[in-house]
Motif scaffolding. Sequence first.
Motif, PDB file in Angstrom:
ATOM      1  N   LEU A  78       0.841  -1.196   0.000  1.00 12.80           N
ATOM      2  CA  LEU A  78       0.000   0.000   0.000  1.00 12.80           C
ATOM      3  C   LEU A  78       0.874   1.243   0.000  1.00 12.80           C
ATOM      4  O   LEU A  78       1.906   1.287   0.679  1.00 12.80           O
ATOM      5  CB  LEU A  78      -0.890  -0.006   1.245  1.00 12.80           C
ATOM      6  CG  LEU A  78      -1.658   1.272   1.573  1.00 12.80           C
ATOM      7  CD1 LEU A  78      -2.753   1.529   0.540  1.00 12.80           C
ATOM      8  CD2 LEU A  78      -2.261   1.172   2.980  1.00 12.80           C
ATOM      9  N   ARG A  79       0.445   2.266  -0.757  1.00 14.36           N
ATOM     10  CA  ARG A  79       1.145   3.545  -0.732  1.00 14.36           C
ATOM     11  C   ARG A  79       0.236   4.623  -0.165  1.00 14.36           C
ATOM     12  O   ARG A  79      -0.927   4.742  -0.557  1.00 14.36           O
ATOM     13  CB  ARG A  79       1.592   3.954  -2.136  1.00 14.36           C
ATOM     14  CG  ARG A  79       2.333   5.293  -2.142  1.00 14.36           C
ATOM     15  CD  ARG A  79       2.938   5.604  -3.490  1.00 14.36           C
ATOM     16  NE  ARG A  79       1.930   5.816  -4.513  1.00 14.36           N
ATOM     17  CZ  ARG A  79       2.231   6.022  -5.800  1.00 14.36           C
ATOM     18  NH1 ARG A  79       3.488   5.988  -6.181  1.00 14.36           N
ATOM     19  NH2 ARG A  79       1.284   6.212  -6.681  1.00 14.36           N
ATOM     20  N   GLY A  80       0.749   5.396   0.776  1.00 16.27           N
ATOM     21  CA  GLY A  80       0.007   6.507   1.346  1.00 16.27           C
ATOM     22  C   GLY A  80       0.896   7.728   1.479  1.00 16.27           C
ATOM     23  O   GLY A  80       2.128   7.615   1.465  1.00 16.27           O
ATOM     24  N   VAL A  81       0.282   8.891   1.608  1.00 20.05           N
ATOM     25  CA  VAL A  81       1.027  10.135   1.791  1.00 20.05           C
ATOM     26  C   VAL A  81       0.489  10.830   3.038  1.00 20.05           C
ATOM     27  O   VAL A  81      -0.714  11.082   3.156  1.00 20.05           O
ATOM     28  CB  VAL A  81       0.901  11.062   0.572  1.00 20.05           C
ATOM     29  CG1 VAL A  81       1.651  12.365   0.821  1.00 20.05           C
ATOM     30  CG2 VAL A  81       1.433  10.380  -0.682  1.00 20.05           C
ATOM     31  N   VAL A  82       1.381  11.120   3.991  1.00 18.91           N
ATOM     32  CA  VAL A  82       1.010  11.795   5.231  1.00 18.91           C
ATOM     33  C   VAL A  82       1.916  12.996   5.415  1.00 18.91           C
ATOM     34  O   VAL A  82       3.140  12.854   5.468  1.00 18.91           O
ATOM     35  CB  VAL A  82       1.147  10.840   6.441  1.00 18.91           C
ATOM     36  CG1 VAL A  82       0.757  11.565   7.725  1.00 18.91           C
ATOM     37  CG2 VAL A  82       0.293   9.600   6.248  1.00 18.91           C
ATOM     38  N   ASP A  83       1.308  14.168   5.476  1.00 15.35           N
ATOM     39  CA  ASP A  83       2.076  15.416   5.640  1.00 15.35           C
ATOM     40  C   ASP A  83       3.186  15.536   4.608  1.00 15.35           C
ATOM     41  O   ASP A  83       4.315  15.940   4.922  1.00 15.35           O
ATOM     42  CB  ASP A  83       2.665  15.504   7.058  1.00 15.35           C
ATOM     43  CG  ASP A  83       1.591  15.556   8.133  1.00 15.35           C
ATOM     44  OD1 ASP A  83       0.503  16.081   7.842  1.00 15.35           O
ATOM     45  OD2 ASP A  83       1.843  15.081   9.256  1.00 15.35           O
ATOM     46  N   LEU A 103       2.578   6.356  10.904  1.00 18.61           N
ATOM     47  CA  LEU A 103       2.339   7.255   9.777  1.00 18.61           C
ATOM     48  C   LEU A 103       1.279   6.687   8.833  1.00 18.61           C
ATOM     49  O   LEU A 103       0.324   7.373   8.461  1.00 18.61           O
ATOM     50  CB  LEU A 103       3.642   7.498   9.008  1.00 18.61           C
ATOM     51  CG  LEU A 103       4.623   8.507   9.604  1.00 18.61           C
ATOM     52  CD1 LEU A 103       5.907   8.530   8.781  1.00 18.61           C
ATOM     53  CD2 LEU A 103       4.003   9.891   9.633  1.00 18.61           C
ATOM     54  N   MET A 104       1.436   5.419   8.447  1.00 16.69           N
ATOM     55  CA  MET A 104       0.463   4.820   7.551  1.00 16.69           C
ATOM     56  C   MET A 104      -0.907   4.741   8.214  1.00 16.69           C
ATOM     57  O   MET A 104      -1.940   4.921   7.565  1.00 16.69           O
ATOM     58  CB  MET A 104       0.918   3.437   7.107  1.00 16.69           C
ATOM     59  CG  MET A 104      -0.007   2.768   6.103  1.00 16.69           C
ATOM     60  SD  MET A 104      -0.139   3.673   4.530  1.00 16.69           S
ATOM     61  CE  MET A 104       1.294   3.039   3.665  1.00 16.69           C
ATOM     62  N   SER A 105      -0.929   4.499   9.507  1.00 13.77           N
ATOM     63  CA  SER A 105      -2.200   4.415  10.232  1.00 13.77           C
ATOM     64  C   SER A 105      -2.969   5.726  10.149  1.00 13.77           C
ATOM     65  O   SER A 105      -4.202   5.737  10.042  1.00 13.77           O
ATOM     66  CB  SER A 105      -1.953   4.037  11.689  1.00 13.77           C
ATOM     67  OG  SER A 105      -1.376   2.748  11.789  1.00 13.77           O
TER      68      SER A 105
END
Length: 346
Positions: free
Chosen positions: A146-151, A182-184
Amino acid sequence: MCFALSSSSWSPRAGLSMMACTAGGKPSTSFVLAMSDKEGASEDDWLALRPQEPSPSQCCSSGCKPCIYDVYEKELAQWERAKAMQDKSLLMGKKEQSNNSELNPDTFTAFSVSSVEQLTEDTYQYKFELPGNSSLRLSLGQHIVLRGVVDGLEVQRAYTPISPRNAEGYFEVLIKCYEAGLMSQYIKTWKRGDVVFWRGPFGGFPYQPNKHGELLMLASGTGLAPMIPILQSITDDEEDETFVTLVGCFPTFDKIYLKPLLQDLARYWNIRIFYVLSQETSLEKLPWSYQENTYTGHLNEDLMKTIVNSCRRKPFVLICGSSAFNEDMSRYLKAAGIEEDSCFVF
């Protein structure tokens, strides 16, 4: 509509093409930086096209092949060849097309969230749509990234689908969210209809029906995930007579995941399921149907010997949990007479 994206993060510096696909996976529009293929380009122009090296947070640390760093090295080599030849058309080489019915290990593909079910205070079951009656066609125990973007920071993590291997039109993932993860932070924002990007598959356990007399599955928390498709594969195959003993380790009874599914699986003649609850002190408050097959405390060396000795045939062991859990289980198994070549760690 779905989008197939390069697995390294895209930015003005990353500059490689991003291809939009229709629902059927056919390319509709290709986006590239507005520069002609062989015009005289300055050093700054070429630097703008140079792939961006991934940050440590973009690696899921699950041993994926290709890893995001492998993809980066491949794209960097392609950029260096194009720069040496002063030919930007070499950066527009055909990429693998990806759509919602076919995952790709090199590119991220968009999937839509169709439902969110909270199982415990911090664990969720997410369901994703697949077009028509298509299937992910994963091998048993394979995981996807999974790819996510946080801040502004890109993060990648690996998860194992828990849906049956032959599930059509959907796939499901079990995810535990951590307060400081972060991913959470990204996952907690998901709601029905949101689009999420996955790539894969990777890994897996090379299971063959009846190859092992008995499988002993040791799972801690969401380490249950890769065990579920293997269990379902065995119970769905009338000719597979493999015995299975699953030991699920959880803090409390309320934090056992997928209770109805596990209870259904335990009704099969060749399936046994035990629970080890580290924070429970008594079995009296548990439903009577759980009391006989549940232990309190931790899965220690003595309990391991008891479970191994109760196996109906010499077991092959599958282990999935934290690094500390996996190390402890390997040590206890050795003390119980199970050699390393009779174990598989996810």
